[in-house]
Enzyme design. Structure first.
Site, PDB file in Angstrom:
ATOM      1  N   LYS A  25       0.851  -1.211   0.000  1.00  0.00           N
ATOM      2  CA  LYS A  25       0.000   0.000   0.000  1.00  0.00           C
ATOM      3  C   LYS A  25       0.878   1.250   0.000  1.00  0.00           C
ATOM      4  O   LYS A  25       0.686   2.143  -0.828  1.00  0.00           O
ATOM      5  CB  LYS A  25      -0.880   0.002   1.244  1.00  0.00           C
ATOM      6  CG  LYS A  25      -1.533   1.355   1.580  1.00  0.00           C
ATOM      7  CD  LYS A  25      -2.448   1.298   2.774  1.00  0.00           C
ATOM      8  CE  LYS A  25      -1.779   1.595   4.058  1.00  0.00           C
ATOM      9  NZ  LYS A  25      -1.498   3.022   4.340  1.00  0.00           N
ATOM     10  N   ASN A  26       1.863   1.283   0.902  1.00  0.00           N
ATOM     11  CA  ASN A  26       2.639   2.517   1.076  1.00  0.00           C
ATOM     12  C   ASN A  26       3.699   2.722   0.005  1.00  0.00           C
ATOM     13  O   ASN A  26       4.305   3.795  -0.057  1.00  0.00           O
ATOM     14  CB  ASN A  26       3.250   2.564   2.482  1.00  0.00           C
ATOM     15  CG  ASN A  26       2.166   2.743   3.547  1.00  0.00           C
ATOM     16  OD1 ASN A  26       1.009   3.026   3.226  1.00  0.00           O
ATOM     17  ND2 ASN A  26       2.518   2.516   4.800  1.00  0.00           N
ATOM     18  N   CYS A  36      -5.626  11.892  12.220  1.00  0.00           N
ATOM     19  CA  CYS A  36      -6.394  10.656  12.394  1.00  0.00           C
ATOM     20  C   CYS A  36      -6.179  10.205  13.845  1.00  0.00           C
ATOM     21  O   CYS A  36      -5.529  10.876  14.631  1.00  0.00           O
ATOM     22  CB  CYS A  36      -5.907   9.598  11.412  1.00  0.00           C
ATOM     23  SG  CYS A  36      -4.182   9.206  11.619  1.00  0.00           S
ATOM     24  N   ARG A  71      -0.778  14.377  12.456  1.00  0.00           N
ATOM     25  CA  ARG A  71      -0.324  14.200  11.072  1.00  0.00           C
ATOM     26  C   ARG A  71      -0.106  15.551  10.363  1.00  0.00           C
ATOM     27  O   ARG A  71      -0.706  15.836   9.327  1.00  0.00           O
ATOM     28  CB  ARG A  71      -1.293  13.334  10.273  1.00  0.00           C
ATOM     29  CG  ARG A  71      -1.767  12.062  10.922  1.00  0.00           C
ATOM     30  CD  ARG A  71      -0.688  11.040  11.186  1.00  0.00           C
ATOM     31  NE  ARG A  71      -0.071  10.494  10.013  1.00  0.00           N
ATOM     32  CZ  ARG A  71      -0.517   9.429   9.349  1.00  0.00           C
ATOM     33  NH1 ARG A  71      -1.632   8.864   9.719  1.00  0.00           N
ATOM     34  NH2 ARG A  71       0.131   8.960   8.290  1.00  0.00           N
ATOM     35  N   ASP A  98       4.447   0.903  12.251  1.00  0.00           N
ATOM     36  CA  ASP A  98       3.260   0.196  11.729  1.00  0.00           C
ATOM     37  C   ASP A  98       3.173  -1.240  12.207  1.00  0.00           C
ATOM     38  O   ASP A  98       2.189  -1.918  11.925  1.00  0.00           O
ATOM     39  CB  ASP A  98       3.252   0.227  10.198  1.00  0.00           C
ATOM     40  CG  ASP A  98       3.025   1.631   9.678  1.00  0.00           C
ATOM     41  OD1 ASP A  98       3.217   1.854   8.465  1.00  0.00           O
ATOM     42  OD2 ASP A  98       2.677   2.516  10.473  1.00  0.00           O
ATOM     43  N   ARG A 114      -8.673  -0.806   4.473  1.00  0.00           N
ATOM     44  CA  ARG A 114      -7.903   0.249   3.806  1.00  0.00           C
ATOM     45  C   ARG A 114      -6.564  -0.299   3.307  1.00  0.00           C
ATOM     46  O   ARG A 114      -6.016   0.181   2.319  1.00  0.00           O
ATOM     47  CB  ARG A 114      -7.655   1.406   4.766  1.00  0.00           C
ATOM     48  CG  ARG A 114      -8.867   2.276   5.067  1.00  0.00           C
ATOM     49  CD  ARG A 114      -8.459   3.474   5.884  1.00  0.00           C
ATOM     50  NE  ARG A 114      -7.218   3.993   5.358  1.00  0.00           N
ATOM     51  CZ  ARG A 114      -6.270   4.520   6.136  1.00  0.00           C
ATOM     52  NH1 ARG A 114      -6.416   4.615   7.439  1.00  0.00           N
ATOM     53  NH2 ARG A 114      -5.153   4.981   5.603  1.00  0.00           N
TER      54      ARG A 114
HETATM   55  C1  EPZ Z   1       3.920   7.094   6.259  1.00  0.00           C
HETATM   56  O1  EPZ Z   1       3.137   8.119   6.846  1.00  0.00           O
HETATM   57  C2  EPZ Z   1       3.020   5.866   6.197  1.00  0.00           C
HETATM   58  N1  EPZ Z   1       1.835   6.158   5.385  1.00  0.00           N
HETATM   59  C3  EPZ Z   1       2.579   5.473   7.617  1.00  0.00           C
HETATM   60  O2  EPZ Z   1       1.822   4.270   7.516  1.00  0.00           O
HETATM   61  C4  EPZ Z   1       3.826   5.197   8.454  1.00  0.00           C
HETATM   62  O3  EPZ Z   1       3.442   4.900   9.772  1.00  0.00           O
HETATM   63  C5  EPZ Z   1       4.733   6.441   8.441  1.00  0.00           C
HETATM   64  O4  EPZ Z   1       5.065   6.787   7.073  1.00  0.00           O
HETATM   65  C6  EPZ Z   1       6.027   6.205   9.208  1.00  0.00           C
HETATM   66  O5  EPZ Z   1       6.708   5.128   8.663  1.00  0.00           O
HETATM   67  C7  EPZ Z   1       1.939   6.129   4.033  1.00  0.00           C
HETATM   68  O6  EPZ Z   1       2.993   5.879   3.478  1.00  0.00           O
HETATM   69  C8  EPZ Z   1       0.693   6.426   3.259  1.00  0.00           C
HETATM   70  P1  EPZ Z   1       5.940  10.521   8.358  1.00  0.00           P
HETATM   71  P2  EPZ Z   1       3.685   9.657   6.842  1.00  0.00           P
HETATM   72  O7  EPZ Z   1       5.816  11.776   7.594  1.00  0.00           O
HETATM   73  O8  EPZ Z   1       4.446   9.905   5.604  1.00  0.00           O
HETATM   74  C9  EPZ Z   1       5.736  13.857  11.686  1.00  0.00           C
HETATM   75  C10 EPZ Z   1      -0.006   2.862   7.818  1.00  0.00           C
HETATM   76  O9  EPZ Z   1      -0.478   2.297   8.824  1.00  0.00           O
HETATM   77  N2  EPZ Z   1       5.556  14.802  10.581  1.00  0.00           N
HETATM   78  O10 EPZ Z   1       7.178   9.686   8.180  1.00  0.00           O
HETATM   79  O11 EPZ Z   1       2.545  10.531   7.175  1.00  0.00           O
HETATM   80  C11 EPZ Z   1       4.551  12.940  11.869  1.00  0.00           C
HETATM   81  O12 EPZ Z   1       3.546  13.553  12.656  1.00  0.00           O
HETATM   82  C12 EPZ Z   1       0.436   4.300   7.899  1.00  0.00           C
HETATM   83  O13 EPZ Z   1       0.158   2.320   6.692  1.00  0.00           O
HETATM   84  C13 EPZ Z   1       5.600  16.162  10.857  1.00  0.00           C
HETATM   85  O14 EPZ Z   1       5.779  16.587  11.987  1.00  0.00           O
HETATM   86  O15 EPZ Z   1       4.679   9.586   8.095  1.00  0.00           O
HETATM   87  C14 EPZ Z   1       5.162  11.752  12.540  1.00  0.00           C
HETATM   88  O16 EPZ Z   1       5.275  12.024  13.920  1.00  0.00           O
HETATM   89  C15 EPZ Z   1       0.222   4.900   9.292  1.00  0.00           C
HETATM   90  N3  EPZ Z   1       5.435  17.032   9.818  1.00  0.00           N
HETATM   91  C16 EPZ Z   1       6.567  11.664  11.939  1.00  0.00           C
HETATM   92  O17 EPZ Z   1       6.808  12.957  11.355  1.00  0.00           O
HETATM   93  C17 EPZ Z   1       5.227  16.601   8.530  1.00  0.00           C
HETATM   94  O18 EPZ Z   1       5.102  17.439   7.614  1.00  0.00           O
HETATM   95  C18 EPZ Z   1       6.735  10.630  10.843  1.00  0.00           C
HETATM   96  O19 EPZ Z   1       5.719  10.864   9.905  1.00  0.00           O
HETATM   97  C19 EPZ Z   1       5.175  15.210   8.283  1.00  0.00           C
HETATM   98  C20 EPZ Z   1       5.345  14.322   9.320  1.00  0.00           C
END
Ligand code: EPZ
Length: 417
Positions: free
Chosen positions: A22-23, A116, A121, A304, A396
């Site tokens: 998915k990701n 969420c 996020r 995850d 999902r």
């Molecule tokens: C991706 O989310 C994945 N989703 C998530 O999988 C996964 O948990 C996550 O990466 C971490 O590996 C998809 O790929 C669609 P991040 P993403 O930006 O990109 C903070 C699942 O279950 N952050 O690496 O949103 C954020 O709040 C999902 O499949 C900011 O502060 O994750 C988090 O604490 C859940 N500002 C940390 O960084 C930003 O602009 C890591 O988030 C972006 C993120």
């Protein structure tokens, strides 16, 4: 809301082919906006998040078709259209359309994707990267990009973010000049996006490291790409076997991408063999408690898989501490596990888990994708019957999850509420 009735205590036996990731496929779907002509993805999972992303691409004027694991996208006729709150609420991956639209059209208007249950996020790092590349961004609830001509730049992230790294890549591949992304996320899904873009004619180097260099090219070309196996789905089925008992071969599961998961499982007594075409997992005995599980950016332990390890720890012999460092609210299933008899104490971002011999079947309510999957695993292990609500979250990201468990010997039945 649909739910799943589970009769616990039946071991899982046999083989399952792990679905496409998915990701990995969601950012590639956004990248298809940058390709003139038809892009073809093989091994594409038929899951709700992919279908939601397909609807958005069609709203933007692309022709999209998903049939028999083959996804085709032709974005030749695409044009910028405002994506409202409802559009953006269906899947987190849609924020990646921002970078692709800015790169292709120099303009975009998307509602903030919102948070969420697992966390707020924010998208500040996405916006930071696009601004570095010359995007004229404005707005809060609605993110607007206007009259932008993207140019190569140096993007230094304060912390690794998977989505922000992917958005920066999508904005940089057609930009004028060279872009460096420092402190880039190293998740396999970032690597696969780079491989896909390079297969379509992009010029990206540094894959697998925290430093990516993108030399802007004039255009990309249509390409066929096979979506890699989903490492989190593979890890989830691995945990299912260690909850329910049995022996299962996870065809196409990749060992290297799961080292941070298989290492603690082996140390806890799980029988895991990484073979050329998949991973064989068998439960030979009750697991010993994990030493300490701390979620971190790749190659660290993946957030995850945290919910699934909470369930394994709840059944293990001894006490384990699980620390969640990525998302601020990812212990949502703890009250549900406590209803089953789990002994878990949560303080801030740490959960202390004292393993029990067994859990008892209960009415359970899932509220997020991985949490609901973890509750199904707990129900598979439990004495008696459970009913797990929230299967729409699970759908999902997991393709044919219930049918696959049933084929492996689980006693499960999907019911409407
Ligand atoms: C991706 O989310 C994945 N989703 C998530 O999988 C996964 O948990 C996550 O990466 C971490 O590996 C998809 O790929 C669609 P991040 P993403 O930006 O990109 C903070 C699942 O279950 N952050 O690496 O949103 C954020 O709040 C999902 O499949 C900011 O502060 O994750 C988090 O604490 C859940 N500002 C940390 O960084 C930003 O602009 C890591 O988030 C972006 C993120």
């Amino acid at each position: 809301m649909s739910c799943l009735r589970v009769f616990g205590g039946f071991p899982l036996e046999g083989e399952i082919k792990i679905q496409g990731s998915k990701n990995a496929v969601l950012p590639m779907m956004a990248a298809a906006l940058l390709v003139p002509g038809e892009v073809r993805f093989e091994n594409c999972p038929d899951i709700a998040d992919v279908r939601a992303m397909a609807v958005l691409l069609e709203k933007l004027g692309a022709a999209v078709k998903l049939e028999g694991g083959i996804l085709t996208i032709n974005a030749s006729g695409a044009h910028p259209v405002f994506l409202d709150e409802k559009d953006m609420a269906d899947t987190r991956g849609c924020i990646l359309l921002l970078g692709a639209l800015a790169a292709r059209f120099g303009e975009a208007a998307v509602s903030h994707p919102g948070g969420c249950v697992i966390g707020k996020r924010p998208v500040d790092l996405h916006l930071f990267a696009l601004k570095q590349l010359g995007a004229n961004l404005s707005g809060e609830d609605v993110i607007r990009c206007e009259r932008s001509c993207l140019k190569g730049a140096e993007v230094v992230f304060p912390m690794p973010s998977v989505g922000a790294t992917q958005n920066a890549l999508l904005a940089a591949v057609l930009a004028d000049g060279v872009t460096w992304i420092h402190n880039a996320a190293r998740e396999p899904e970032v690597l696969h996006l780079c491989n896909f873009l390079n297969a379509a004619g992009a010029d990206i180097t540094g894959m697998g490291t925290s430093h990516l260099c993108i030399r802007g090219v004039k255009k990309l070309s249509p390409v066929c790409y096979r979506v890699p196996a989903d490492r989190i789905v593979a890890g989830t089925y691995m945990a299912a076997v260690l909850c329910a008992g049995g022996r299962v071969f996870l065809r196409e599961a990749g060992g290297d991408e799961l080292l941070a998961v298989t290492r603690p499982l082996k140390a806890a007594g799980a029988a895991i063999r990484v073979l050329a075409d998949g991973i064989l997992v068998e439960k030979k005995r009750r697991l010993r408690a994990f030493d300490y599980i701390k979620t971190e950016p790749y190659p660290g332990f993946p957030t995850d898989m945290q919910s699934q390890f909470l369930v394994l720890a709840a059944l293990a012999e001894g006490v384990c501490v699980i620390e969640e460092t990525i998302f601020e609210a990812r212990f949502g299933i703890v009250p549900e596990l406590k209803k089953m008899g789990a002994q878990i104490y949560v303080e801030e971002n740490k959960a202390v888990v004292e393993g029990q011999e067994s859990l008892t079947g209960r009415m359970l309510c899932g509220r997020d994708l991985r949490g609901t999957a973890a509750l199904v695993l707990a129900a598979l292990s439990a004495k008696g019957e459970s009913v797990v609500g929230g299967m729409e979250y699970l759908e999902r990201g997991y393709e044919n999850f219930v049918q696959s468990l049933g084929r492996l010997g689980a006693r499960v039945r999907e019911e409407g509420l």
